[in-house]
Scaffold this motif. Structure first.
Motif, PDB file in Angstrom:
ATOM      1  N   ALA A 243       0.850  -1.188   0.000  1.00 52.32           N
ATOM      2  CA  ALA A 243       0.000   0.000   0.000  1.00 52.32           C
ATOM      3  C   ALA A 243       0.885   1.236   0.000  1.00 52.32           C
ATOM      4  O   ALA A 243       1.878   1.295   0.723  1.00 52.32           O
ATOM      5  CB  ALA A 243      -0.921   0.008   1.219  1.00 52.32           C
ATOM      6  N   ASN A 244       0.536   2.202  -0.831  1.00 46.59           N
ATOM      7  CA  ASN A 244       1.230   3.486  -0.834  1.00 46.59           C
ATOM      8  C   ASN A 244       0.470   4.419   0.103  1.00 46.59           C
ATOM      9  O   ASN A 244      -0.549   5.003  -0.262  1.00 46.59           O
ATOM     10  CB  ASN A 244       1.287   4.063  -2.250  1.00 46.59           C
ATOM     11  N   TRP A 245       0.967   4.539   1.326  1.00 45.85           N
ATOM     12  CA  TRP A 245       0.252   5.301   2.341  1.00 45.85           C
ATOM     13  C   TRP A 245       0.265   6.791   2.051  1.00 45.85           C
ATOM     14  O   TRP A 245      -0.574   7.539   2.573  1.00 45.85           O
ATOM     15  CB  TRP A 245       0.854   5.014   3.718  1.00 45.85           C
ATOM     16  N   ARG A 246       1.175   7.252   1.231  1.00 41.06           N
ATOM     17  CA  ARG A 246       1.162   8.664   0.833  1.00 41.06           C
ATOM     18  C   ARG A 246      -0.053   8.956  -0.033  1.00 41.06           C
ATOM     19  O   ARG A 246      -0.719   9.978   0.134  1.00 41.06           O
ATOM     20  CB  ARG A 246       2.452   9.008   0.088  1.00 41.06           C
ATOM     21  N   TYR A 247      -0.336   8.051  -0.974  1.00 39.75           N
ATOM     22  CA  TYR A 247      -1.512   8.224  -1.816  1.00 39.75           C
ATOM     23  C   TYR A 247      -2.800   8.125  -0.987  1.00 39.75           C
ATOM     24  O   TYR A 247      -3.746   8.893  -1.185  1.00 39.75           O
ATOM     25  CB  TYR A 247      -1.541   7.154  -2.912  1.00 39.75           C
ATOM     26  N   ILE A 248      -2.821   7.163  -0.050  1.00 37.40           N
ATOM     27  CA  ILE A 248      -4.012   6.996   0.788  1.00 37.40           C
ATOM     28  C   ILE A 248      -4.240   8.239   1.648  1.00 37.40           C
ATOM     29  O   ILE A 248      -5.373   8.702   1.807  1.00 37.40           O
ATOM     30  CB  ILE A 248      -3.873   5.739   1.665  1.00 37.40           C
ATOM     31  N   ALA A 249      -3.155   8.793   2.183  1.00 37.52           N
ATOM     32  CA  ALA A 249      -3.278  10.006   2.994  1.00 37.52           C
ATOM     33  C   ALA A 249      -3.760  11.182   2.153  1.00 37.52           C
ATOM     34  O   ALA A 249      -4.627  11.949   2.573  1.00 37.52           O
ATOM     35  CB  ALA A 249      -1.931  10.329   3.643  1.00 37.52           C
ATOM     36  N   ALA A 250      -3.207  11.315   0.948  1.00 40.40           N
ATOM     37  CA  ALA A 250      -3.630  12.403   0.060  1.00 40.40           C
ATOM     38  C   ALA A 250      -5.089  12.242  -0.343  1.00 40.40           C
ATOM     39  O   ALA A 250      -5.858  13.213  -0.353  1.00 40.40           O
ATOM     40  CB  ALA A 250      -2.733  12.441  -1.180  1.00 40.40           C
TER      41      ALA A 250
END
Length: 281
Positions: A243-250
Protein backbone atom coordinates in the motif's frame (compact mmCIF):
# COMPACT_ATOMS: atom_id res chain seq x y z
CA UNK A 1 -8.80 38.10 41.10
CA UNK A 2 -5.47 36.29 40.82
CA UNK A 3 -7.14 32.97 41.64
CA UNK A 4 -9.70 33.54 38.92
CA UNK A 5 -6.93 34.42 36.45
CA UNK A 6 -5.01 31.22 37.32
CA UNK A 7 -8.16 29.12 36.84
CA UNK A 8 -8.73 30.81 33.49
CA UNK A 9 -5.16 30.12 32.35
CA UNK A 10 -5.42 26.50 33.46
CA UNK A 11 -8.75 26.02 31.69
CA UNK A 12 -7.51 27.53 28.43
CA UNK A 13 -4.30 25.51 28.58
CA UNK A 14 -6.30 22.32 29.02
CA UNK A 15 -8.61 23.19 26.11
CA UNK A 16 -5.66 24.02 23.85
CA UNK A 17 -4.00 20.71 24.76
CA UNK A 18 -7.20 18.76 24.04
CA UNK A 19 -7.64 20.58 20.74
CA UNK A 20 -4.09 19.72 19.72
CA UNK A 21 -4.59 16.06 20.63
CA UNK A 22 -7.78 16.00 18.56
CA UNK A 23 -6.12 17.66 15.57
CA UNK A 24 -2.85 15.73 15.72
CA UNK A 25 -4.04 12.69 13.66
CA UNK A 26 -5.29 15.05 10.95
CA UNK A 27 -2.02 17.03 11.01
CA UNK A 28 -0.05 13.78 10.76
CA UNK A 29 -2.21 12.79 7.78
CA UNK A 30 -1.28 16.05 6.06
CA UNK A 31 2.37 15.50 6.90
CA UNK A 32 2.27 12.03 5.32
CA UNK A 33 0.49 13.32 2.21
CA UNK A 34 3.11 15.98 1.45
CA UNK A 35 6.19 13.80 1.98
CA UNK A 36 8.14 12.64 -1.04
CA UNK A 37 8.93 9.07 -2.04
CA UNK A 38 12.50 9.45 -0.74
CA UNK A 39 11.29 9.86 2.85
CA UNK A 40 10.47 6.93 5.11
CA UNK A 41 7.13 7.60 6.76
CA UNK A 42 7.62 4.66 9.15
CA UNK A 43 11.03 5.66 10.44
CA UNK A 44 11.78 5.72 14.17
CA UNK A 45 11.87 8.13 15.81
CA UNK A 46 9.10 9.57 13.63
CA UNK A 47 9.66 12.84 11.81
CA UNK A 48 6.66 15.15 11.59
CA UNK A 49 7.96 17.84 9.23
CA UNK A 50 8.86 16.67 5.70
CA UNK A 51 12.28 17.48 4.28
CA UNK A 52 10.78 18.56 0.98
CA UNK A 53 7.12 19.42 0.57
CA UNK A 54 5.55 17.90 -2.54
CA UNK A 55 2.04 17.75 -3.92
CA UNK A 56 2.74 14.93 -6.35
CA UNK A 57 0.84 12.49 -4.15
CA UNK A 58 -2.37 14.44 -4.69
CA UNK A 59 -1.84 14.43 -8.44
CA UNK A 60 -1.08 10.72 -8.50
CA UNK A 61 -4.27 9.91 -6.61
CA UNK A 62 -6.29 11.38 -9.46
CA UNK A 63 -4.37 9.21 -11.90
CA UNK A 64 -4.68 6.02 -9.84
CA UNK A 65 -8.46 6.02 -9.27
CA UNK A 66 -11.49 7.68 -10.96
CA UNK A 67 -11.74 10.26 -8.20
CA UNK A 68 -14.46 12.39 -9.78
CA UNK A 69 -16.67 9.34 -10.24
CA UNK A 70 -16.26 8.35 -6.59
CA UNK A 71 -16.89 11.95 -5.56
CA UNK A 72 -20.11 12.00 -7.60
CA UNK A 73 -21.29 8.75 -6.01
CA UNK A 74 -20.62 10.07 -2.52
CA UNK A 75 -22.43 13.32 -3.33
CA UNK A 76 -25.49 11.44 -4.60
CA UNK A 77 -25.64 9.12 -1.61
CA UNK A 78 -24.96 11.81 1.00
CA UNK A 79 -27.31 14.32 -0.63
CA UNK A 80 -30.30 12.02 -0.79
CA UNK A 81 -29.59 10.63 2.68
CA UNK A 82 -29.66 14.16 4.11
CA UNK A 83 -32.87 15.07 2.27
CA UNK A 84 -34.68 11.90 3.33
CA UNK A 85 -33.54 12.31 6.94
CA UNK A 86 -34.81 15.88 7.09
CA UNK A 87 -38.20 14.94 5.62
CA UNK A 88 -38.80 11.63 7.38
CA UNK A 89 -37.41 12.65 10.77
CA UNK A 90 -39.47 15.83 10.93
CA UNK A 91 -42.57 13.99 9.66
CA UNK A 92 -42.19 11.28 12.31
CA UNK A 93 -41.39 13.79 15.07
CA UNK A 94 -44.45 15.99 14.49
CA UNK A 95 -47.13 13.56 15.78
CA UNK A 96 -44.85 12.56 18.66
CA UNK A 97 -44.56 16.19 19.70
CA UNK A 98 -48.01 17.59 18.94
CA UNK A 99 -50.63 14.87 18.58
CA UNK A 100 -52.23 12.86 21.39
CA UNK A 101 -52.77 9.16 20.78
CA UNK A 102 -52.58 5.99 22.81
CA UNK A 103 -49.08 4.59 23.27
CA UNK A 104 -47.30 7.75 22.08
CA UNK A 105 -44.70 7.76 24.85
CA UNK A 106 -44.15 4.02 24.50
CA UNK A 107 -43.52 4.38 20.77
CA UNK A 108 -41.11 7.25 21.41
CA UNK A 109 -39.21 5.14 23.97
CA UNK A 110 -38.96 2.29 21.47
CA UNK A 111 -37.53 4.68 18.89
CA UNK A 112 -34.95 5.97 21.36
CA UNK A 113 -34.06 2.39 22.33
CA UNK A 114 -32.82 1.77 18.79
CA UNK A 115 -29.95 4.18 19.46
CA UNK A 116 -28.43 1.57 21.79
CA UNK A 117 -28.32 -1.03 18.99
CA UNK A 118 -25.14 -0.72 16.90
CA UNK A 119 -25.56 -0.98 13.16
CA UNK A 120 -23.13 -3.91 13.10
CA UNK A 121 -25.65 -5.95 15.12
CA UNK A 122 -28.39 -5.56 12.51
CA UNK A 123 -26.18 -5.34 9.44
CA UNK A 124 -26.78 -8.93 8.32
CA UNK A 125 -30.62 -8.82 8.39
CA UNK A 126 -30.54 -5.38 6.74
CA UNK A 127 -28.30 -6.77 4.00
CA UNK A 128 -30.65 -9.72 3.45
CA UNK A 129 -33.62 -7.34 3.17
CA UNK A 130 -31.77 -5.14 0.68
CA UNK A 131 -30.79 -8.26 -1.27
CA UNK A 132 -34.37 -9.59 -1.36
CA UNK A 133 -35.62 -6.20 -2.56
CA UNK A 134 -32.97 -6.26 -5.33
CA UNK A 135 -31.51 -2.96 -4.08
CA UNK A 136 -27.94 -3.94 -4.89
CA UNK A 137 -25.70 -2.77 -7.71
CA UNK A 138 -25.93 -6.12 -9.54
CA UNK A 139 -29.52 -5.13 -10.48
CA UNK A 140 -28.59 -1.69 -11.80
CA UNK A 141 -27.03 1.62 -10.86
CA UNK A 142 -30.25 3.09 -9.43
CA UNK A 143 -30.79 -0.03 -7.32
CA UNK A 144 -27.23 0.29 -6.04
CA UNK A 145 -27.80 3.89 -4.96
CA UNK A 146 -31.05 2.92 -3.23
CA UNK A 147 -29.28 0.12 -1.37
CA UNK A 148 -26.74 2.62 -0.04
CA UNK A 149 -29.30 5.26 0.95
CA UNK A 150 -32.30 3.33 2.26
CA UNK A 151 -30.82 1.87 5.50
CA UNK A 152 -29.85 5.39 6.64
CA UNK A 153 -32.90 7.31 5.39
CA UNK A 154 -34.12 7.99 8.95
CA UNK A 155 -32.73 7.46 12.44
CA UNK A 156 -33.78 7.83 16.07
CA UNK A 157 -31.46 10.77 16.72
CA UNK A 158 -33.11 12.81 13.96
CA UNK A 159 -36.60 12.04 15.27
CA UNK A 160 -35.55 12.96 18.81
CA UNK A 161 -33.90 16.21 17.71
CA UNK A 162 -36.89 17.34 15.64
CA UNK A 163 -39.34 16.37 18.39
CA UNK A 164 -37.48 18.58 20.84
CA UNK A 165 -37.49 21.40 18.29
CA UNK A 166 -41.27 21.12 17.77
CA UNK A 167 -41.84 21.10 21.54
CA UNK A 168 -40.02 24.42 21.84
CA UNK A 169 -42.59 26.17 19.60
CA UNK A 170 -45.66 27.58 21.40
CA UNK A 171 -48.87 25.73 20.59
CA UNK A 172 -50.71 29.04 20.22
CA UNK A 173 -49.03 29.53 16.83
CA UNK A 174 -50.50 26.28 15.52
CA UNK A 175 -53.89 26.99 17.03
CA UNK A 176 -54.05 30.39 15.35
CA UNK A 177 -53.08 28.84 12.01
CA UNK A 178 -55.69 26.09 12.44
CA UNK A 179 -58.41 28.67 13.15
CA UNK A 180 -57.42 30.47 9.95
CA UNK A 181 -58.14 27.25 8.02
CA UNK A 182 -54.63 25.85 7.70
CA UNK A 183 -54.47 22.07 7.50
CA UNK A 184 -52.21 19.97 9.71
CA UNK A 185 -49.92 19.24 6.78
CA UNK A 186 -49.59 22.93 5.93
CA UNK A 187 -48.98 23.81 9.59
CA UNK A 188 -46.13 21.31 9.59
CA UNK A 189 -44.74 22.36 6.21
CA UNK A 190 -45.23 26.14 6.19
CA UNK A 191 -45.03 27.08 9.87
CA UNK A 192 -43.15 24.54 11.98
CA UNK A 193 -40.49 23.51 9.49
CA UNK A 194 -39.29 27.11 8.80
CA UNK A 195 -39.24 27.84 12.52
CA UNK A 196 -37.08 24.75 13.14
CA UNK A 197 -34.46 25.66 10.53
CA UNK A 198 -31.54 25.60 13.06
CA UNK A 199 -32.41 22.06 14.17
CA UNK A 200 -32.80 20.96 10.57
CA UNK A 201 -29.37 22.40 9.78
CA UNK A 202 -27.88 20.59 12.77
CA UNK A 203 -29.44 17.31 11.64
CA UNK A 204 -28.17 17.92 8.10
CA UNK A 205 -24.61 18.40 9.39
CA UNK A 206 -24.54 15.19 11.40
CA UNK A 207 -26.24 13.20 8.65
CA UNK A 208 -23.93 14.49 5.94
CA UNK A 209 -20.79 13.76 7.97
CA UNK A 210 -21.98 10.26 8.80
CA UNK A 211 -23.10 9.45 5.27
CA UNK A 212 -20.05 10.92 3.53
CA UNK A 213 -17.63 9.03 5.75
CA UNK A 214 -19.53 5.72 5.79
CA UNK A 215 -17.18 2.90 4.81
CA UNK A 216 -18.49 -0.37 6.25
CA UNK A 217 -21.89 -0.55 4.54
CA UNK A 218 -20.76 0.50 1.01
CA UNK A 219 -17.80 -1.85 1.34
CA UNK A 220 -20.19 -4.75 1.97
CA UNK A 221 -22.98 -3.93 -0.50
CA UNK A 222 -21.02 -2.68 -3.50
CA UNK A 223 -19.39 -5.00 -6.00
CA UNK A 224 -19.34 -2.63 -8.98
CA UNK A 225 -16.34 -0.30 -8.79
CA UNK A 226 -18.15 2.38 -10.77
CA UNK A 227 -20.47 2.85 -7.76
CA UNK A 228 -17.72 3.09 -5.14
CA UNK A 229 -18.03 6.02 -2.76
CA UNK A 230 -14.94 8.01 -1.79
CA UNK A 231 -14.03 6.07 1.40
CA UNK A 232 -14.26 2.75 -0.45
CA UNK A 233 -12.48 4.17 -3.49
CA UNK A 234 -9.60 5.56 -1.42
CA UNK A 235 -9.28 2.22 0.35
CA UNK A 236 -8.96 0.64 -3.11
CA UNK A 237 -5.53 2.31 -3.30
CA UNK A 238 -4.37 -0.34 -0.85
CA UNK A 239 -3.26 -3.40 -2.75
CA UNK A 240 -3.32 -7.00 -1.60
CA UNK A 241 0.39 -7.13 -0.74
CA UNK A 242 1.42 -3.47 -0.51
CA UNK A 243 0.00 0.00 0.00
CA UNK A 244 1.23 3.49 -0.83
CA UNK A 245 0.25 5.30 2.34
CA UNK A 246 1.16 8.66 0.83
CA UNK A 247 -1.51 8.22 -1.82
CA UNK A 248 -4.01 7.00 0.79
CA UNK A 249 -3.28 10.01 2.99
CA UNK A 250 -3.63 12.40 0.06
CA UNK A 251 -6.89 10.79 -1.04
CA UNK A 252 -8.23 10.92 2.51
CA UNK A 253 -7.50 14.64 2.77
CA UNK A 254 -9.24 15.35 -0.53
CA UNK A 255 -12.24 13.27 0.53
CA UNK A 256 -12.81 15.23 3.75
CA UNK A 257 -12.70 18.65 2.09
CA UNK A 258 -16.47 18.55 1.28
CA UNK A 259 -17.22 17.80 4.95
CA UNK A 260 -15.22 20.85 6.04
CA UNK A 261 -16.91 23.05 3.45
CA UNK A 262 -20.38 21.79 4.41
CA UNK A 263 -19.72 22.35 8.11
CA UNK A 264 -18.38 25.88 7.55
CA UNK A 265 -21.44 26.73 5.46
CA UNK A 266 -23.81 25.45 8.18
CA UNK A 267 -21.85 26.35 11.31
CA UNK A 268 -23.92 29.45 12.12
CA UNK A 269 -26.85 27.11 12.79
CA UNK A 270 -24.80 24.59 14.76
CA UNK A 271 -24.87 26.18 18.24
CA UNK A 272 -28.40 27.55 17.88
CA UNK A 273 -29.62 24.15 16.74
CA UNK A 274 -28.03 22.44 19.75
CA UNK A 275 -29.60 24.93 22.14
CA UNK A 276 -32.98 24.68 20.48
CA UNK A 277 -33.03 20.90 20.77
CA UNK A 278 -32.26 21.13 24.50
CA UNK A 279 -35.03 23.54 25.47
CA UNK A 280 -37.61 20.95 26.42
CA UNK A 281 -37.56 17.32 27.38
Amino acid sequence: MIKKFIHSIGGHTFLILMSFLSLFPFLWLISTAIKGADENIFQYPPVFFPKHITFENFIEVWNQIPFLRYFFNSAIVAGFTVILNLILSSAAAYPLARMEFKGKNFIFCLILATIMIPFQAIMLPVYLIILKLHFVDSYGIINGYIGLILPFAVNAFGIFLMRQAFLSIPKEIEEAAFIDGCSIFNIWRKILIPMCAPSLALLAIFTFIGSWGEFLWPGIVLTNKSLYTLPVGVNDLQGMFSANWRYIAAGSIISIIPIIIFFIAMQKYFVSGQNEGALKG
